[in-house]
Every structure is written in structure tokens, then in C-alpha cells.
Design a protein around this motif. Structure first.
Motif, mmCIF file in Angstrom:
data_model
loop_
_atom_site.group_PDB
_atom_site.id
_atom_site.type_symbol
_atom_site.label_atom_id
_atom_site.label_comp_id
_atom_site.label_asym_id
_atom_site.label_seq_id
_atom_site.Cartn_x
_atom_site.Cartn_y
_atom_site.Cartn_z
ATOM 1 N N ALA A 1 -12.973 -7.146 -0.922
ATOM 2 C CA ALA A 1 -11.966 -6.370 -0.196
ATOM 3 C C ALA A 1 -12.518 -5.937 1.157
ATOM 4 C CB ALA A 1 -11.547 -5.148 -1.007
ATOM 5 N N LEU B 1 -15.066 -5.263 -4.812
ATOM 6 C CA LEU B 1 -15.037 -4.287 -3.723
ATOM 7 C C LEU B 1 -15.574 -4.906 -2.438
ATOM 8 C CD1 LEU B 1 -16.094 -0.983 -5.493
ATOM 9 C CD2 LEU B 1 -13.820 -1.881 -5.038
ATOM 10 N N THR C 1 -9.273 -2.764 -6.562
ATOM 11 C CA THR C 1 -9.625 -2.541 -5.165
ATOM 12 C C THR C 1 -9.057 -1.215 -4.692
ATOM 13 O OG1 THR C 1 -9.373 -4.906 -4.926
ATOM 14 C CG2 THR C 1 -9.679 -3.643 -2.932
#
Lengths: 277, 320, 387
Positions: free
Chosen positions: B205, B202, A271
Motif C-alpha cells: 500500500a 502494508l 490496508t
């Protein structure tokens, strides 16, 4: 609201489970087939549990044809060296760009931005010609050197360091530390989250890379895991999928095991590097 | 694992200059000069290596693109745009560009939408979150060459489990990787399988970064159904993540190589020739470095165009 | 019939009882502040009233409508969040328009592009635009309508959030610490503005804050909550002068109320160090009590005057007043005295003095914290004990 529709939830869970099954299927078949005899594989039965356990034989074949230990060792050495070089070179540079004033900072920033655009695939031709003329093909040097500089690492650390308070560095200077001392004793200890994130990114990328090793290594002694597997497939003419699956299992296992053990870090690392990048 | 090095566009923020204190000039100069000298020393290794391994090779590849250089011959001459003219008429190269475009057109949207879908499902589910996350992410952490080999077995026309399953329900299984009609789609499927997890992480997140208060505000403002709230809050808030994921997915799809090299070598009948594989063949197998360099320049140009597209999009659309 | 009635609302997460049966009624147009330390359940209560969280039990009725089983969107409540919760991708104008668009346009009409081509929506859109502009003008933010939240200051964002909440004439107004993200100057200014807005809108308002001064200065009535219970609901003066619970007395007022722990003697009197206080009404002998008095009801006299002997520890000059920190000689308890600067002349740290309380301002609280009304009958400081 925390109330859930039971129907909606059932559909959701079914979708997720079915998807997960599809995503995990290759692993299930890999483990199953690695234990099957050639004859059983050719019956193309869908049974997952081998009728007779052939694991030993298949693993023996896998270890026999190609030196698996050597492959994994090469992988560790190459990834380890690359990571160490990248960090040791990138951190001081990122620190200078983030916290020190000097004339070349803007030029350096432009170089980093340019570098982020250029993958190894674009530079491999001249680099190959250069390594060839320096007689450095088939060596750790050839495998490691082009990756010793990671502009992505500079970029990631730069962003991380910019967020660090200037007062921290001023205090260290007043305490009498040199700039290098500040990097080693103030910056690095506070940059562990970024360093781990980058470590995961770097190791995963280079452990899996096939393109560059394929170009500079033709000698099995220097083969990295993906390249070794390619050699193994070439040596293993025909469809001995039992041995092939055993070999893939051995080669996949280290990184997958690392991932399963340190999942949280992996996800955080991906991330962080992903979103910063 | 996706290689992300090519993506970033940070807006360069010039360091704010602190107002200079009124101190006798020489002292300022000494300390500033000292600071600059230390900075140079710290940055020098990185600078040298960037020039050595990135700047010089890029210049070299552009230069080589205008020559007829072949490895093994000691001499070469400049041929102007001859290589590019040849590229234009090269059937293999055109096929290769076309295949790469098709592959990208399948893999990028599919892995973005699936990644978003899976992330939304996982985010709204309370049970087994970490299991599902692991399951979908596992392919990202696995050695692609190895997993491609597994897929080769799964998709084997006669002994592969996929066709066995199809046979059970009475469907004829195609020769997935062996026929020109299906090979590109089979590779695309593997590509999607490999990248969904990365995009999912991603997106997850991005989802966790959305303030809960916005959902509360949306409920109070009258967004009754989850779908209303998705369009009012979730989707717009995922804007920056989506632009980023899209660029990275496209660039990674354009860079497809491992599966092609492992499974098909561009075959059958060039049906799975892709850009990087063609460059590899020309440059490192046929050793026509000049010609392959010209191809590389085209490849680089594609990446640069992508980057600028993202740049513009981020600047205009998703800036809050 | 009251405009809002909350009846016996409970909420727990596992063993953690967040709300232990809260009941509260608000009159039409009333401004009620829910105040208490963080974790007392005030925000949870607000979110339950809003419909953002479900209660375990209890009932919420507003304007004669039972809201208990309605989702947030159907309750016709408006809420201002601490973080303002403005949609960052929409301009101020678009933010203010969201509640109207959600209610007046169908989901098809809301679609970008296609929506604007559907019949019937043009008039509605025009009407929405008019309401947004009117609202913005009345809050003096009409020049900000095209800006996104990221381009606005904290105070401007707060006004946009208010505008979004008020634009559709809600039946109930909820505010969750709307001023806590503003800097001190702006906060005092914004208090007055919110009270003004409230008066103009005339909608019953629940206002959550942890700042007692904010609660006292803004609300018609203040509800003090502690660990899931409503301790007192009353007008600000009552809360301050006549607290029903020791925690209310301690929470409200600056500096904090002075307290001395003590025990009722066998004869029903109370001993404070060397002093004995005789209440008119008898207290139960042997029970633990707390005696409390606010700092402004203490005065400082020269040593030897009848009162509590003490030493001055520290003085704080605050301009209009002086805060004197003292320690009682007999029992070592701290006492804080608030004086007018003229009365503090000549006081220095270390000086021995006598503290004189106004007897009728002494309050007594029982061991459970509840107020013992006996204190009303305190007369004066009585005999001087020997020693």
C-alpha cells in the motif's frame, strides 16, 4: 521504462516462487497428511499423495472426538455478536465525536487513545475475577462482553466520519432528520467501506483469538475454534497426525475460504485498518 | 491475524470552531444545548463500556499488583512493592523477559525486511502479482493455533518432513521444538512465517501511494539505476509506513502467546517461556492474581514505552 | 542544423495509437508549445523526448546528439512536472541540489555520513551549494531553501521545481502543464516569468499545455496536436488567423470559431441558408465543406441590411467586449458575435437583426478537415435568393 532485463526478471520470479513455495508448504502438507494413514505418516516418506486415501477415516475421527460443528458454530456466534455490538456502539459515538459539539469530546478522545494502548491481555486478570464472581465463566457473555467495546472501531470510524462533508449532515438536518436518523440513514450507508474493513479486521482477530477463550472457557460446549483445537489435541494423545491434520483443515478452512473468495476486500480492509491504526 | 488495536497515534485535531453568528443569545444556547445532549446520548454506551472494560480493569490491575490477592481466598492485603521485588529475583520471569526480547529481536526485523523485500519484488513484477500476494498473505488469514499444529508436524524430529528433507541431503535434523537450544528459534521462524504477509500488504500500500512522477523526476535528475531511485525516492517515501510497520511488528512480537501455548507450554525447561505465557500461568493456572498483575503492569509499561518511541519518531523524522 | 529534431515518432499501446508519426524541429532557443485536448498524445510525446517512455519508432536528435537510445538520465534534459514532483522528504535546497549531486558525486560519495568523510567531495559539495544558492536567488526563493515542499504554497513549489530543472543548464527544457495547479491570478503572472526564464537560459523548450491561451501567449511557435497527429506547427498569429485544419481553428480562440456545415453546389458556389457565396476558385461540386469565421469578424446591423437574418438569443457583457449569441433564421445555426460595447448598444434578446460577415475572413474546410485555400478568393455576399 518498461523494458526489463531478462536475467533480473528471472531472478525475481525465482525468488518469489521459492518464497511462495515455502509459505504454502504447510498448507500442502496439511492437505496431504490429512489423507494419510497413521502407518504411512510414520514411514516419514515425503510423497505428497497418500498411497491409500485415508481422508474419510481421518475426517471421521476429527468429527468424532470433538464436535467440529459446535466449534465452528461457536466461532460464528461469538464473532458475529462481537462485531454487531462493536459497530452498534462505536458508530454513534464516533459520529458524536466527529460532527457534534459537546463538552466531553476531549475526555472521550483521551479515553479512546488510552484504550488503543491496552490489549485484552492487560485487562484479563480483573475481568476474569469479575466474571468468576458473577458466575459467568463458560458462557457466550464471557466470550463476547469484553470485546463489545472496540476503541479501535471508534477511532477508525471517527477518521472516516471527519472526512465526510458537514454539508451532508446540515442538509439532512434541514430535511428534518433527527441525529439518530442521520446516523442510520446518512452516515451508515456512506460508511460501508469503513464498516467492511472493520468487519474483516474484527472477525479475523476474534476468530483467531486464543488467549481470552482459554481463560474463561473450560467447557467444550462454549469452545471457539482455536480453543477447540487445543482440546482436540489434548484428547488425541500421541501423534495421530492424520486426524490432527484433518481437524486443522476443517478449522482453518472457513476463514481461508472467505479470504480466497473476497481477497480484494480483505487486502483493502487490512490496508485501511492497518494504516489508519 | 495481528492485533492492531494498540497502535495508533493520531494527532488529535481539535475541531475548528466556526465563527459564531450574531444571533440573540438564548437561541444559540438552546440549539447548542440540544446538540450536546444528543451527543451525550449517542456517546454514552461507548463511554460506559470503555470505563467498564478498559479503564476500571487497568486501574484494578495496577491496584492488584500491590496486593497478595489469590483467587479462591476471600481476603487479601496490600503488600506495597513486594510483588515487584519478587519479580526482580524471579528466575522464570527474568528468563521470560529475556526470551521475549530475543524472540522480538528476531521476528520483528526479519518480518519487516522480508515483508519489504517481497513487496518490492511483487511491485516490480507484472506476472502473477495476485497469486504471490495471496500466497504470502495466506498465513495471516489462517488460524494460528491450527497452523502451529501443522508446523509441529512439519518440525517433528522423526516423522516430520523438514527433517526427512534434511536427511535426504545427509544433514542431521535437530529436535526443533523439543530441545532447549533450538525451540526459541523454531518459534521465531513460525512467527516470521505468520507475519511477513501482513507487513507485505502494508508495504505494498505504501509503494502504490508513491506518485509515479517522483520516479520520472528522479530519472531526469540523473538517477540512472533502479538502486539510485530506490534510495532517492522509494525508501524515504516509505518512511511513515516503515515506522508504523516497525511498531506494530514489535508490539505483536512482544504479545507472542498462541504458538507457545499450543506447541511448547514454555518448555523444554523454560527455554520458550515468554511474557504473556508466564502471566497466563501465574494468573490463571496458579491463580496468583496479585503477582500476575504486577507482571501485567510491566507488560503494559513495555507497550507504553514502544508507543512513545513511535510517537517521537513520527513527529521528528518522517514528517514532511 | 536545428537544436532539436523529432522525426516520425510513433507509439501505440495495443490497438490504441497514441502517436501517429510526429515530426517536429526546434531552433536554438526556441519556445514551442504543444497544445491539444487531453488524450491527444502531447504528454506522451514529451515523455518520449525525456526518455521516460520508449517510442515504437522514430528518432530524437538534440544538439547533434542522437538521444533515441539513451536513458533519461543521460539525455541532459530538464523537466518540470504538473505535480512538480518535488521530493517531499527533502528541503527546497536539497531538492534543487539533487540533479547536481546525482551527476557530480559518485554513489559512494552520496551516502549519508560515510559520503561526507570521503576525500574530494568537499569541493564538489561547496560548488553544488553555490549553484543552488545562485539559482534560488535568481528565482527569489533563497528564503525558502530550508523548507520542505509540504510547508510551501503552490506558487513557491512551482518555483522550486523550476529551479531544480534549470540549475544544471540542460540542453533541452521540457514542461508538462507546469501552471495548471496554480490559481488563475498566479497563472497569468507565472506565464511571464517562465517566458523570461526561458529567454535568459536560451535553451530550446517544449511546453505542454491544454490551455490554448497559454500556448498562444507564451510560445514562439505552437504545435497543435489532435488524436496522435500534429495538425499544425506555426507562429501563434498564423495558428489563429490562418489555421490549416478545422480542429485547429476550433481549438484556438475564445469564443469558439463559428462553423456552418454546407455542400458545394453544382456550379461550384456555396449556399448558406438563403445566401449563396461565390468563391473565385472553383470548389469541387458536391463535396461537403465547413465554412468558418471568428466571432470578431462578424458585425450586427439592422434588419434589412444585406447579410444573414438572425435573432439575438442572449448577451454576455464582459467589460471590454460583449458576446452576442444569435440564431440564424434560415438554418437555425448558432452564431456568436463579439462586439465592442459601443456597438452593442440597443441590442436585446429576441431582437431580429442582420449579421454581416467580413467576406475575406471566411474560411472553408474540406470534409477531411483540411483547409481549402479557395476561401481566400471569396469576394462578397452575392445575390439574394428568392424566398
Amino acid at each position: 521504462m518498461t523494458q526489463t532485463f531478462n536475467l533480473g526478471r528471472a531472478i525475481r520470479l525465482t525468488l518469489l516462487s521459492l518464497g511462495a513455495l515455502i509459505f504454502l508448504a504447510p498448507y500442502i502438507f496439511m492437505i496431504s497428511t490429512a489423507g494419510k494413514a497413521q502407518s504411512e505418516i510414520f514411514t516419514s516418506s515425503l510423497s505428497l499423495i497418500p498411497t491409500q486415501f485415508f481422508y474419510l477415516e481421518n475426517f471421521a475421527k476429527a468429527f468424532g472426538r470433538v464436535s467440529m460443528g459446535q466449534l465452528l458454530w461457536n466461532g460464528v456466534v461469538v464473532c458475529g455478536l462481537i462485531f454487531v455490538f462493536q459497530v452498534v456502539i462505536a458508530i454513534p459515538c464516533a459520529y458524536a465525536m466527529a460532527k457534534l459539539k459537546f463538552g466531553a469530546a476531549r475526555l472521550l478522545m483521551a479515553l479512546v487513545m488510552l484504550g488503543l494502548l491496552v490489549p485484552i491481555h492487560a485487562t484479563s486478570l480483573p475481568l476474569y475475577v469479575a466474571f468468576d464472581s458473577a458466575a459467568l465463566l463458560n458462557s457466550y457473555t464471557a466470550l463476547v462482553a469484553p470485546f463489545s467495546i472496540s476503541v479501535f472501531a471508534i477511532f477508525l470510524f471517527l477518521q472516516f466520519f471527519r472526512a465526510m462533508p458537514d454539508d451532508l449532515i446540515h442538509a439532512a438536518r434541514l430535511d428534518g432528520m433527527s441525529e439518530l436518523g442521520i446516523v442510520m440513514r446518512v452516515i451508515v450507508p456512506n460508511a460501508w467501506p469503513a464498516i467492511t474493513a472493520f468487519a474483516i479486521f474484527s472477525v479475523v482477530a476474534h476468530w483467531n483469538d486464543l488467549y481470552w477463550p482459554l481463560i474463561v472457557v473450560s467447557n467444550q460446549a462454549y469452545a471457539t475454534p482455536p480453543l477447540g483445537l487445543l482440546f482436540f489435541r489434548a484428547a488425541e494423545a500421541g501423534d495421530d497426525y492424520g486426524a490432527l491434520m484433518a481437524a486443522t483443515l476443517i478449522i482453518t478452512l472457513p476463514l481461508v475460504a472467505a479470504f480466497l473468495l473476497a481477497q480484494k476486500r480483505f487486502v483493502e480492509g487490512i490496508t485501511m485498518t492497518g494504516l489508519k491504526g | 491475524m495481528a492485533d492492531m488495536t494498540a497502535i495508533s497515534i493520531p494527532a488529535e485535531v481539535p475541531r475548528q470552531k466556526a465563527p459564531k453568528p450574531i444571533v440573540p443569545r438564548p437561541i444559540v444556547n438552546v440549539s447548542e444545548r440540544h446538540e450536546a445532549r444528543v451527543a451525550w446520548m449517542l456517546a454514552a454506551p461507548a463511554m460506559i463500556l470503555i470505563v467498564l472494560f478498559i479503564v476500571a480493569p487497568v486501574i484494578a490491575v495496577i491496584t492488584l499488583g500491590f496486593t497478595d490477592f489469590e483467587l479462591g481466598y476471600s481476603t487479601f492485603k496490600f503488600v506495597g512493592f513486594e510483588n515487584y521485588a519478587e519479580l526482580f529475583g524471579d528466575r522464570t520471569f527474568r528468563q521470560s523477559l529475556w526470551n521475549t526480547a530475543i524472540y522480538t529481536a528476531i521476528v520483528a526485523p526479519a518480518s519487516i525486511l522480508l515483508g519489504l523485500g517481497v513487496a518490492l519484488l511483487i511491485e516490480s513484477e507484472t506476472v502473477g502479482r495476485s497469486f504471490f500476494r495471496t500466497a504470502y498473505f495466506l498465513p495471516v488469514a489462517s488460524l494460528l493455533v491450527a497452523m502451529a499444529t501443522v508446523w509441529q508436524y512439519l518440525l517433528h524430529p522423526t516423522i516430520g518432513p523438514v527433517n526427512s528433507m534434511l536427511a535426504m541431503v545427509g544433514l542431521p535434523g535437530p529436535n526443533w521444538l523439543g530441545s532447549a537450544g533450538t525451540v526459541l528459534y523454531s518459534l521465531s521462524m513460525i512467527g516470521v512465517w505468520q507475519t511477513v504477509g501482513f507487513n507485505m500488504i502494508l508495504f505494498l500500500a505504501g509503494l502504490t501511494a508513491i506518485p509515479r512522477d517522483l520516479y520520472s523526476a528522479a530519472e531526469i535528475d540523473g538517477a540512472k539505476s533502479p538502486i539510485d531511485r530506490f534510495f532517492l525516492v522509494t525508501l524515504p517515501m516509505l518512511g511513515p509506513t516503515t515506522v508504523f510497520v516497525t511498531t506494530i511488528s514489535i508490539i505483536n512480537a512482544v504479545k507472542v502467546f498462541e504458538t507457545v501455548k499450543t506447541l511448547t507450554e514454555g518448555g523444554p525447561n523454560k527455554a520458550s517461556e515468554v511474557l504473556l505465557f508466564t502471566i497466563y500461568q501465574e494468573g490463571f493456572v496458579y491463580l496468583r492474581v496479585g503477582y500476575a498483575s504486577a507482571m501485567t503492569v510491566v507488560f503494559l509499561a513495555v507497550l507504553v514505552v514502544m508507543m512513545f518511541a513511535q510517537y517521537r519518531l513520527v513527529d521528528r523524522k518522517v514528517h514532511y | 542544423m536545428s537544436a532539436l529534431s523529432i522525426t516520425n515518432v510513433t507509439k501505440s499501446f495495443g490497438d490504441n495509437h497514441i502517436l501517429k508519426g510526429i515530426s517536429l524541429e526546434a531552433e536554438a532557443g526556441e519556445f514551442i508549445a504543444l497544445v491539444g485536448p487531453s488524450g491527444c498524445g502531447k504528454s506522451t510525446l514529451l515523455r518520449i523526448v525525456a526518455g521516460l517512455e520508449g517510442a515504437d519508432s522514430g528518432e530524437i536528435v538534440a544538439g547533434g546528439r542522437d538521444l533515441t537510445r539513451l536513458v533519461a538520465a543521460e539525455r541532459n534534459v530538464a523537466m518540470v512536472f504538473q505535480s512538480y514532483a518535488l521530493y517531499p522528504h527533502l528541503t527546497a535546497g536539497q531538492n534543487i541540489a539533487v540533479p547536481l549531486a546525482m551527476r557530480n558525486l559518485t554513489s559512494l560519495q552520496r551516502l549519508p555520513m560515510i559520503g561526507s568523510m570521503l576525500p574530494g567531495q568537499k569541493a564538489i559539495r561547496k560548488d553544488i551549494l553555490r549553484q543552488v544558492t545562485d539559482m534560488a536567488r535568481s528565482l527569489k526563493i533563497d528564503h525558502l531553501l530550508d523548507r520542505k515542499p509540504g510547508q510551501m504554497s503552490g506558487g513557491q513549489r512551482q518555483r522550486v521545481a523550476l529551479a531544480r530543472a534549470m540549475v544544471r543548464q540542460p540542453g533541452l527544457f521540457l514542461m508538462d502543464e507546469p501552471l495548471s495547479n496554480l490559481d488563475a491570478n498566479l497563472r497569468v503572472h507565472a506565464r511571464g516569468e517562465i517566458v523570461d526564464l526561458h529567454r535568459r537560459a536560451g535553451v530550446p523548450t517544449l511546453y505542454v499545455t491544454h490551455d490554448q491561451a497559454e500556448a498562444l501567449s507564451m510560445a514562439d511557435r505552437v504545435a497543435v496536436m489532435m488524436s496522435g497527429s500534429l495538425l499544425q506547427l506555426a507562429a501563434p498569429e498564423v495558428i489563429y488567423d490562418d489555421p490549416a485544419h478545422i480542429e485547429v481553428a476550433k481549438f484556438v480562440g475564445q469564443p469558439r470559431i463559428n462553423t456552418i456545415a454546407s455542400r458545394v453546389d453544382a456550379d461550384g458556389a456555396v449556399t448558406l441558408g438563403t445566401w449563396r457565396l461565390q468563391p473565385h476558385e472553383r470548389l469541387v461540386p458536391g463535396t461537403d465543406i465547413t465554412v468558418a469565421i471568428r466571432s470578431e469578424f462578424l458585425s450586427i446591423a439592422d434588419m434589412g441590411t444585406p447579410g444573414l437574418p438572425a435573432h439575438i438569443e442572449r448577451l454576455e457583457f464582459l467589460g471590454s467586449e460583449v458576446i452576442v449569441y444569435t440564431k440564424l433564421d434560415a438554418i437555425g445555426e448558432s452564431m456568436v458575435v463579439k462586439l465592442a460595447p459601443s456597438d452593442a448598444r440597443g441590442l436585446v434578446a429576441g431582437k431580429p437583426v442582420t449579421i454581416v460577415p467580413q467576406g475575406e475572413r471566411l474560411m472553408v474546410f474540406g470534409a477531411d478537415g483540411a483547409r481549402l485555400r479557395a476561401d481566400l478568393t471569396f469576394t462578397t455576399l452575392l445575390e439574394r435568393a428568392h424566398g
